[in-house]
Design a protein around this motif. Structure first.
Motif, PDB file in Angstrom:
ATOM      1  N   ASP A   1     -37.235  32.743 -30.453  1.00 15.55           N
ATOM      2  CA  ASP A   1     -36.823  33.348 -29.184  1.00 15.55           C
ATOM      3  C   ASP A   1     -35.951  32.407 -28.348  1.00 15.55           C
ATOM      4  OD1 ASP A   1     -36.709  35.529 -27.491  1.00 15.55           O
ATOM      5  OD2 ASP A   1     -38.459  34.912 -26.323  1.00 15.55           O
TER       6      ASP A   1
ATOM      7  N   ASN B   1     -28.326  36.037 -28.722  1.00 21.98           N
ATOM      8  CA  ASN B   1     -28.376  37.284 -27.943  1.00 21.98           C
ATOM      9  C   ASN B   1     -29.458  38.231 -28.475  1.00 21.98           C
ATOM     10  OD1 ASN B   1     -27.245  39.266 -29.917  1.00 21.98           O
ATOM     11  ND2 ASN B   1     -25.418  37.976 -29.742  1.00 21.98           N
ATOM     12  N   GLU B   2     -29.873  39.166 -27.627  1.00 23.33           N
ATOM     13  CA  GLU B   2     -31.015  40.033 -27.929  1.00 23.33           C
ATOM     14  C   GLU B   2     -30.745  40.928 -29.135  1.00 23.33           C
ATOM     15  OE1 GLU B   2     -34.027  39.891 -26.639  1.00 23.33           O
ATOM     16  OE2 GLU B   2     -33.307  38.179 -25.460  1.00 23.33           O
ATOM     17  N   LYS B   3     -29.504  41.390 -29.297  1.00 23.44           N
ATOM     18  CA  LYS B   3     -29.180  42.255 -30.420  1.00 23.44           C
ATOM     19  C   LYS B   3     -29.372  41.518 -31.743  1.00 23.44           C
ATOM     20  CE  LYS B   3     -25.482  45.166 -32.284  1.00 23.44           C
ATOM     21  NZ  LYS B   3     -24.093  45.649 -32.101  1.00 23.44           N
ATOM     22  N   THR B   4     -28.913  40.265 -31.787  1.00 20.40           N
ATOM     23  CA  THR B   4     -29.065  39.456 -33.001  1.00 20.40           C
ATOM     24  C   THR B   4     -30.530  39.138 -33.261  1.00 20.40           C
ATOM     25  OG1 THR B   4     -26.881  38.453 -32.628  1.00 20.40           O
ATOM     26  CG2 THR B   4     -28.378  37.312 -34.148  1.00 20.40           C
ATOM     27  N   LYS B   5     -31.267  38.809 -32.202  1.00 20.68           N
ATOM     28  CA  LYS B   5     -32.706  38.531 -32.351  1.00 20.68           C
ATOM     29  C   LYS B   5     -33.434  39.721 -32.955  1.00 20.68           C
ATOM     30  CE  LYS B   5     -33.304  35.318 -28.457  1.00 20.68           C
ATOM     31  NZ  LYS B   5     -33.915  35.147 -27.124  1.00 20.68           N
ATOM     32  N   LYS B   6     -33.114  40.904 -32.426  1.00 18.97           N
ATOM     33  CA  LYS B   6     -33.775  42.111 -32.894  1.00 18.97           C
ATOM     34  C   LYS B   6     -33.491  42.341 -34.370  1.00 18.97           C
ATOM     35  CE  LYS B   6     -34.234  47.050 -31.901  1.00 18.97           C
ATOM     36  NZ  LYS B   6     -33.809  48.172 -31.032  1.00 18.97           N
ATOM     37  N   LYS B   7     -32.228  42.171 -34.779  1.00 17.62           N
ATOM     38  CA  LYS B   7     -31.837  42.374 -36.165  1.00 17.62           C
ATOM     39  C   LYS B   7     -32.538  41.376 -37.093  1.00 17.62           C
ATOM     40  CE  LYS B   7     -27.684  42.994 -39.006  1.00 17.62           C
ATOM     41  NZ  LYS B   7     -26.201  42.954 -39.020  1.00 17.62           N
TER      42      LYS B   7
ATOM     43  N   GLN C   1     -36.303  42.130 -37.348  1.00 16.49           N
ATOM     44  CA  GLN C   1     -36.524  43.323 -38.153  1.00 16.49           C
ATOM     45  C   GLN C   1     -36.409  42.997 -39.638  1.00 16.49           C
ATOM     46  OE1 GLN C   1     -34.085  46.674 -37.057  1.00 16.49           O
ATOM     47  NE2 GLN C   1     -34.601  47.833 -38.902  1.00 16.49           N
TER      48      GLN C   1
END
Length: 342
Positions: A27, A32-38, A41
């Motif tokens: 974290d 960025n949040e989009k990359t973290k989420k990907k 996942q």
């Protein structure tokens, strides 16, 4: 056996650097949040497991407290562990629990396992009844804090949390005397352990202060099992000169003794008044309800874990404290109250 998924596998899957994967999984604000989420996942889909042990070792902490107890089959220890778990969870620590099963050899082996598991601190209710701490020396040399609770050894360099078992034994016996008991027997465990030894001495002092006679035939030292309760009951039933009071240092044995004596036609508390120890749930189930001494197990567990964690965080120095004594409470109920149940 399937290969363990690593951050490099995730990086290859997404065609990005391993360092980016590592930062995202931790974290890091630079990702960025989009990359973290990907990344998270993909990690989930591949079955990636974070190696917290290795991570904590790099930080020189495993965020784990070792807990060593004689046995896990008592209500009292269950409440102690509940208190420890509550405090540990609030501070992000885990508990590694081991029981010695009444084996000194296993306690020594458990201590070695705890040391090799790199616990940050050790909470111990010891099985050993001698002042022997050889298996704890590696912790002391390494600066790993140890705290004894309940069953303790009289070692000055290791702090302790206890109740005043002498006073608790005195209070239980004095209560029987106040109810008119003149011949009070004592049913207890190994007197090499501080808890039973101190309660026994409190029992003797209460008898002496009230000028109530005592001899060794009034003492039953057992393993505090249900079988022992049955054997003691049979011996009492065969006596011509029976006791009129019984102080038992374990609620389960006290309840079992009460039930067995009643089967022999002995009235409780009319013929023999009985008081136990710990305030287990069984005290409120048997009939009459069992008088007892409340032992604050959950409070002891909370305080033990909180003290050790505070020491590890540098907020206090647990080693400056020799002994913390918690309060007990006498709870009179129908098994001793000969006039009116409280």
């Amino acid at each position: 056996m399937n290969k363990e998924v690593t951050i490099y596998d995730i990086a290859e899957q997404l065609n990005i650097s391993a360092s980016t994967v590592s930062r995202a999984l931790n974290d890091h604000p630079a990702i960025n949040e989009k990359t973290k989420k990907k990344i998270n996942q993909t990690a989930s889909e591949l079955g990636y497991r974070s190696n917290l042990f290795a991570k904590n070792l790099r930080a020189k902490s495993t965020m784990t407290l070792g807990v060593m107890v004689p046995k896990l089959d008592s209500y009292f220890l269950a409440t102690v562990l509940a208190g420890m778990e509550k405090e540990a969870n609030q501070s992000g620590y885990n508990l590694l629990i081991a029981q010695s099963l009444d084996s000194p050899k296993k306690e020594i082996a458990n201590a070695k396992t705890m040391f090799n598991s790199r616990v940050d601190g050790l909470l111990v209710s010891t099985l050993l009844s001698i002042e022997e701490i050889g298996h704890f020396e590696p912790f002391l040399r390494k600066g790993i804090p140890i705290l004894f609770f309940d069953r303790v050894l009289d070692v000055k360099k290791i702090p302790k949390i206890v109740i005043d078992n002498f006073q608790a034994g005195y209070d239980a016996t004095a209560h029987l005397i106040e109810q008119g008991c003149k011949k009070i027997f004592h049913f207890t465990g190994d007197l090499g352990w501080n808890v039973y030894r101190d309660r026994y001495h409190g029992y003797l002092k209460a008898l002496a202060d009230a000028n109530v006679s005592y001899n060794e035939d009034m003492l039953f030292v057992t393993n505090l099992s249900l079988e022992a309760s049955s054997e003691v009951s049979q011996q009492i039933a065969e006596l011509d000169d029976k006791p009129d009071g019984f102080f038992v240092t374990n609620d389960t044995c006290a309840a079992s003794l009460m039930v067995s004596l009643k089967k022999e036609g002995i009235r409780v508390p009319g013929d023999i008044a009985i008081i136990g120890f710990n305030d287990d749930p069984i005290t409120r189930i048997v009939e009459p309800r069992l008088s007892t001494v409340h032992y604050p197990g959950e409070e002891m567990g909370e305080l033990a874990a909180r003290s050790l964690i505070s020491h590890l965080k540098g907020d206090s120095n647990v080693q400056l404290t020799n002994t913390i004594v918690l309060s007990h409470e006498l709870i009179p109920r129908g098994s001793t109250t000969r006039f009116k149940e409280v």
